[in-house]
Design a protein around this motif. Structure first.
Motif, short mmCIF file in Angstrom:
data_model
loop_
_atom_site.label_atom_id
_atom_site.label_comp_id
_atom_site.label_asym_id
_atom_site.label_seq_id
_atom_site.Cartn_x
_atom_site.Cartn_y
_atom_site.Cartn_z
N GLU A 180 -9.09 -2.12 -4.84
CA GLU A 180 -9.43 -0.73 -4.48
C GLU A 180 -8.57 0.26 -5.26
O GLU A 180 -8.98 1.40 -5.47
CB GLU A 180 -9.24 -0.51 -2.98
CG GLU A 180 -10.31 -1.15 -2.13
CD GLU A 180 -9.98 -1.15 -0.64
OE1 GLU A 180 -8.98 -0.51 -0.23
OE2 GLU A 180 -10.72 -1.80 0.10
N GLU A 181 -7.39 -0.17 -5.66
CA GLU A 181 -6.48 0.71 -6.42
C GLU A 181 -6.68 0.58 -7.92
O GLU A 181 -5.85 1.02 -8.71
CB GLU A 181 -5.02 0.39 -6.05
CG GLU A 181 -4.68 0.70 -4.61
CD GLU A 181 -4.81 2.18 -4.25
OE1 GLU A 181 -4.71 3.04 -5.15
OE2 GLU A 181 -5.02 2.47 -3.07
N ILE A 184 2.25 1.80 -3.52
CA ILE A 184 1.20 2.31 -4.41
C ILE A 184 0.96 3.79 -4.14
O ILE A 184 0.91 4.60 -5.06
CB ILE A 184 -0.11 1.50 -4.25
CG1 ILE A 184 0.09 0.06 -4.73
CG2 ILE A 184 -1.25 2.17 -4.99
CD1 ILE A 184 -1.00 -0.89 -4.32
N LYS A 185 0.85 4.14 -2.86
CA LYS A 185 0.59 5.53 -2.48
C LYS A 185 1.74 6.45 -2.91
O LYS A 185 1.52 7.54 -3.42
CB LYS A 185 0.37 5.62 -0.97
CG LYS A 185 -0.01 7.00 -0.49
CD LYS A 185 -0.25 7.02 1.02
CE LYS A 185 -0.59 8.43 1.48
NZ LYS A 185 -0.69 8.51 2.94
N ALA A 241 0.83 -1.21 0.00
CA ALA A 241 0.00 0.00 0.00
C ALA A 241 0.87 1.26 0.00
O ALA A 241 0.57 2.23 -0.70
CB ALA A 241 -0.93 0.00 1.21
N LYS A 289 1.51 7.04 -6.73
CA LYS A 289 0.20 7.32 -7.33
C LYS A 289 0.25 8.47 -8.33
O LYS A 289 -0.38 8.42 -9.38
CB LYS A 289 -0.82 7.61 -6.24
CG LYS A 289 -2.22 7.25 -6.64
CD LYS A 289 -3.12 7.26 -5.42
CE LYS A 289 -4.41 6.59 -5.74
NZ LYS A 289 -4.47 5.20 -5.43
#
Length: 105
Positions: A76-77, A36-37, A33, A40
């Protein structure tokens, strides 16, 4: 030669993508996570749809490892689902099938 040809598309995977796939393989949702963040706003530096040398996406790895938390994170991504539903069915991973059926394909 045949194996060299198969590996060719994966030679471009950058170190961050390789690290991300390792986090997914290990089931480390927090690190996946975070990766990914961090990227982004920089899709040109990190592709969530990257694949490992076997051609498996992070979603495929999460299905094979029967990791619903990782699957939810990736879905969710907005990861590309592609043939993940077929993989979950062939792996007889019922929870994974149910998660994928909840997503708009």
């Amino acid at each position: 030669y045949h194996f060299q040809h198969l590996n060719f598309p994966f030679e471009g995977a950058n170190p961050e993508e390789k690290r991300f796939l390792l986090f997914v393989e290990r089931g480390d949702c927090a690190s996946a996570a975070r990766t990914i963040k961090s990227y982004k706003s920089k899709p040109y530096l990190f592709d969530i749809n990257c694949t490992d040398p076997l051609g498996r996406s992070s979603l495929s790895i999460a299905i094979i490892n029967e990791n619903p938390e990782m699957m939810e994170l990736l879905l969710e991504e907005s990861i590309q689902v592609k043939d993940a539903l077929l993989l979950a069915i062939s792996e007889e991973y019922v929870e994974g099938v149910e998660l994928l059926l909840q997503v708009r394909l």
